[in-house]
Design an enzyme around this catalytic site. Structure first.
Site, PDB file in Angstrom:
ATOM      1  N   SER A 133       0.808  -1.223   0.000  1.00  0.00           N
ATOM      2  CA  SER A 133       0.000   0.000   0.000  1.00  0.00           C
ATOM      3  C   SER A 133       0.839   1.271   0.000  1.00  0.00           C
ATOM      4  O   SER A 133       0.291   2.375  -0.034  1.00  0.00           O
ATOM      5  CB  SER A 133      -0.909   0.014   1.226  1.00  0.00           C
ATOM      6  OG  SER A 133      -0.140   0.139   2.411  1.00  0.00           O
ATOM      7  N   ARG A 185      -4.464   1.070   2.024  1.00  0.00           N
ATOM      8  CA  ARG A 185      -4.826   0.625   3.367  1.00  0.00           C
ATOM      9  C   ARG A 185      -4.143  -0.679   3.765  1.00  0.00           C
ATOM     10  O   ARG A 185      -3.632  -0.784   4.870  1.00  0.00           O
ATOM     11  CB  ARG A 185      -6.335   0.464   3.470  1.00  0.00           C
ATOM     12  CG  ARG A 185      -6.785  -0.055   4.837  1.00  0.00           C
ATOM     13  CD  ARG A 185      -8.290  -0.076   4.998  1.00  0.00           C
ATOM     14  NE  ARG A 185      -8.671  -0.650   6.279  1.00  0.00           N
ATOM     15  CZ  ARG A 185      -9.923  -0.811   6.699  1.00  0.00           C
ATOM     16  NH1 ARG A 185     -10.932  -0.416   5.918  1.00  0.00           N
ATOM     17  NH2 ARG A 185     -10.170  -1.357   7.880  1.00  0.00           N
ATOM     18  N   PRO A 235      -0.202   3.678  -3.801  1.00  0.00           N
ATOM     19  CA  PRO A 235      -1.097   2.816  -3.018  1.00  0.00           C
ATOM     20  C   PRO A 235      -1.361   1.441  -3.604  1.00  0.00           C
ATOM     21  O   PRO A 235      -1.956   0.602  -2.930  1.00  0.00           O
ATOM     22  CB  PRO A 235      -2.397   3.627  -2.964  1.00  0.00           C
ATOM     23  CG  PRO A 235      -2.371   4.472  -4.188  1.00  0.00           C
ATOM     24  CD  PRO A 235      -0.930   4.805  -4.413  1.00  0.00           C
ATOM     25  N   PHE A 236      -0.939   1.180  -4.853  1.00  0.00           N
ATOM     26  CA  PHE A 236      -1.205  -0.123  -5.464  1.00  0.00           C
ATOM     27  C   PHE A 236       0.097  -0.722  -6.000  1.00  0.00           C
ATOM     28  O   PHE A 236       0.169  -1.177  -7.139  1.00  0.00           O
ATOM     29  CB  PHE A 236      -2.251   0.005  -6.571  1.00  0.00           C
ATOM     30  CG  PHE A 236      -3.564   0.549  -6.074  1.00  0.00           C
ATOM     31  CD1 PHE A 236      -4.420  -0.237  -5.338  1.00  0.00           C
ATOM     32  CD2 PHE A 236      -3.923   1.866  -6.324  1.00  0.00           C
ATOM     33  CE1 PHE A 236      -5.621   0.266  -4.856  1.00  0.00           C
ATOM     34  CE2 PHE A 236      -5.128   2.380  -5.862  1.00  0.00           C
ATOM     35  CZ  PHE A 236      -5.976   1.573  -5.116  1.00  0.00           C
ATOM     36  N   GLU A 290      -2.843   3.381  -9.699  1.00  0.00           N
ATOM     37  CA  GLU A 290      -4.193   3.235 -10.254  1.00  0.00           C
ATOM     38  C   GLU A 290      -4.823   1.895  -9.904  1.00  0.00           C
ATOM     39  O   GLU A 290      -4.286   0.832 -10.247  1.00  0.00           O
ATOM     40  CB  GLU A 290      -4.146   3.389 -11.779  1.00  0.00           C
ATOM     41  CG  GLU A 290      -5.521   3.303 -12.428  1.00  0.00           C
ATOM     42  CD  GLU A 290      -5.513   3.666 -13.911  1.00  0.00           C
ATOM     43  OE1 GLU A 290      -6.566   3.545 -14.550  1.00  0.00           O
ATOM     44  OE2 GLU A 290      -4.444   4.073 -14.420  1.00  0.00           O
ATOM     45  N   LYS A 303      -6.927   9.389 -16.166  1.00  0.00           N
ATOM     46  CA  LYS A 303      -6.663   9.999 -17.475  1.00  0.00           C
ATOM     47  C   LYS A 303      -6.489  11.489 -17.246  1.00  0.00           C
ATOM     48  O   LYS A 303      -7.383  12.161 -16.729  1.00  0.00           O
ATOM     49  CB  LYS A 303      -7.818   9.763 -18.446  1.00  0.00           C
ATOM     50  CG  LYS A 303      -7.642   8.552 -19.339  1.00  0.00           C
ATOM     51  CD  LYS A 303      -6.433   8.689 -20.209  1.00  0.00           C
ATOM     52  CE  LYS A 303      -6.130   7.347 -20.886  1.00  0.00           C
ATOM     53  NZ  LYS A 303      -4.717   7.202 -21.175  1.00  0.00           N
TER      54      LYS A 303
END
Length: 459
Positions: free
Chosen positions: A34, A43, A235-236, A257, A274
């Protein structure tokens, strides 16, 4: 025989690095990261290793489970069957992952779904998809500031022993030569002009055109991931590495994203990005660039096109009338760029599963263009090489139907002795070639710089 999962509390950490460092040499070690404590929005961290089985799909679409060829099945159905083979009794709990699939679905897996073409060369030879079936996980919840080990009693004893072991030291990563692009500025401009011709002819409204950069390297890819994470926490993010006949292969993803979230109650969400501007050198310049992005009719139009595409994709597997857009073109800021981000939600139709949703929307519309299939055909024609993992997805699908996946942008891919990065952007009728070329570099320049640091400058 069904084994019961137990949930055991562990000491909480602000990031997952110490836990993963202790486990990263285990077979099939995976980290879904995360980006805490620095990244906004994330999270959970999810860590696992030692999968029960591994399913791969090669560049020709051949499916293997633990090396054995599977005949007469499509990749997503094969993954669903493997997921259903995991015999676990799971407790009632709101943790996101209680056993299931963790891995990646590369962009080129889309060739198994649509008639894309076969012009681009397969230069980076990772599997089109690699997913492990995991019966345990170490999960950190940064909102609650809690850590948990989810495992059977037998597996818990193994994992605790692994965690108590001494972690292997991290050796230094280094580039042996600078990154070089697969196309120069003139080559990009020619492809840009071809995209404009297709748009004027009515083939498409938007095309995501990307370019690949590659460099030879030596040393530890975990050290490379730590550099990237420090330069741009997101976060990803995710890290996974494994041996192959070509040498070590790995994914080092710093994605901002989310692609698809699906919860066990049927709630579905996607967050397409975008519209991009670089961060400014001063607070005033940064604010001006953010306001320029928010007020850009071109960038908002690109975003809205992809929102419409994703509404259609979700509508294929969601309850009629349930798809909605609670956020359109919201501003989100990261270490190196500002983005426009929308949110599209829905509710999964009765009889549909998470992997049905993934197949219906794969690959993500934000990194193809619109309409999707024609955009993918043009991408295959114009980009010299296949995208491999880039613009695919990393994430998990658990036994209850929970799924969370990213779009694999800002992602480095290691294949043998080389590491690769891609930068791309959506082209529309009023795009400017110089601005679009610069945007492809803006998105990954900080990643190149982090990997190019001399070894003695490591953190």
């Amino acid at each position: 025989m069904t084994a019961r999962l137990e949930i055991t509390p562990l000491p909480y950490g602000e990031d997952p690095l110490a836990y993963f460092q202790a486990l990263r040499q285990r077979p099939g070690a995976v980290l879904l990261d995360s980006g805490k404590p620095a990244a906004p929005g994330g999270r959970y961290d999810i860590i696992s290793s030692d999968p029960v089985s591994v399913l791969t799909v090669d560049g020709k679409g051949v499916i293997r489970i633990d090396g054995e060829v599977q005949h007469g099945r499509d990749p997503f159905m094969a993954q669903q069957t493997l997921l259903e083979s995991l015999a676990l009794e799971v407790p009632s709990n709101d943790l996101p992952f209680l056993g299931g699939l963790i891995g990646y679905w590369g962009y080129d897996l889309g060739r198994s779904l649509e008639p894309v073409g076969n012009s681009a060369q397969e230069s980076v030879c990772l599997p089109a998809s690699r997913t492990g079936l995991y019966d345990w996980a170490l999960i950190q919840d940064h909102q609650r500031q809690e850590s948990w080990l989810v495992a059977t009693a037998e597996r818990r004893l193994q994992v605790m022993e692994w965690l108590r072991g001494s972690a292997d030291p991290t050796s230094a990563f280094g580039l042996l030569a600078p990154f070089t692009g697969e196309m120069d500025r003139d080559g990009y401009a020619r492809r840009f002009a071809a995209v404009q011709d297709y748009i004027r002819a009515g083939d498409c409204y938007q095309i995501n055109l990307a370019q690949r950069f590659s460099a030879p390297y030596s040393g530890d890819l975990w050290d490379a991931y730590l550099r990237l994470r420090l330069a741009t926490p997101t976060p990803f993010a995710g890290f996974m590495a494994w041996p192959s006949e070509r040498g070590e292969q790995a994914i080092l993803s710093l994605s901002p994203e989310r692609f698809l979230l699906c919860e066990s109650d049927g709630h579905v969400e996607t967050r397409p990005i975008k519209g991009t501007r670089p961060r400014g050198g001063t607070p005033d310049e940064d604010w001006q660039l953010a306001m320029e992005l928010i007020s850009s009719l071109k960038d908002r139009a690109e975003n809205v096109m992809i929102v419409d595409l994703l509404r259609n994709d979700l509508g294929r597997v969601c309850q009629p009338g349930s798809v909605r857009v609670p956020q359109l073109c919201g501003l989100e800021s990261y270490a190196n760029v500002h983005h426009l981000v929308s949110i599209v939600c829905g509710r999964l139709a009765t009889g549909k599963r998470s992997l049905d949703l993934l197949a219906a929307a794969f690959p993500g519309g934000s990194i193809t263009g619109a309409p999707k299939v024609r955009a993918m055909q043009i991408i295959d024609e114009l980009e010299p090489s296949r995208r491999s993992v880039y613009c695919g997805s990393l994430g998990f699908v658990d036994v209850r139907g929970n799924m969370d996946t990213s779009i694999a942008i800002r992602t480095a891919v290691a294949d043998g002795e080389h590491i690769h990065l891609w930068g791309g952007g959506g082209l529309v009728a009023d795009s400017n070639v110089e601005a679009e070329y610069a945007e492809t570099l803006d998105k990954i320049r900080h990643l190149m710089q982090a990997l190019a640091q001399p070894k003695h400058q490591e953190e």
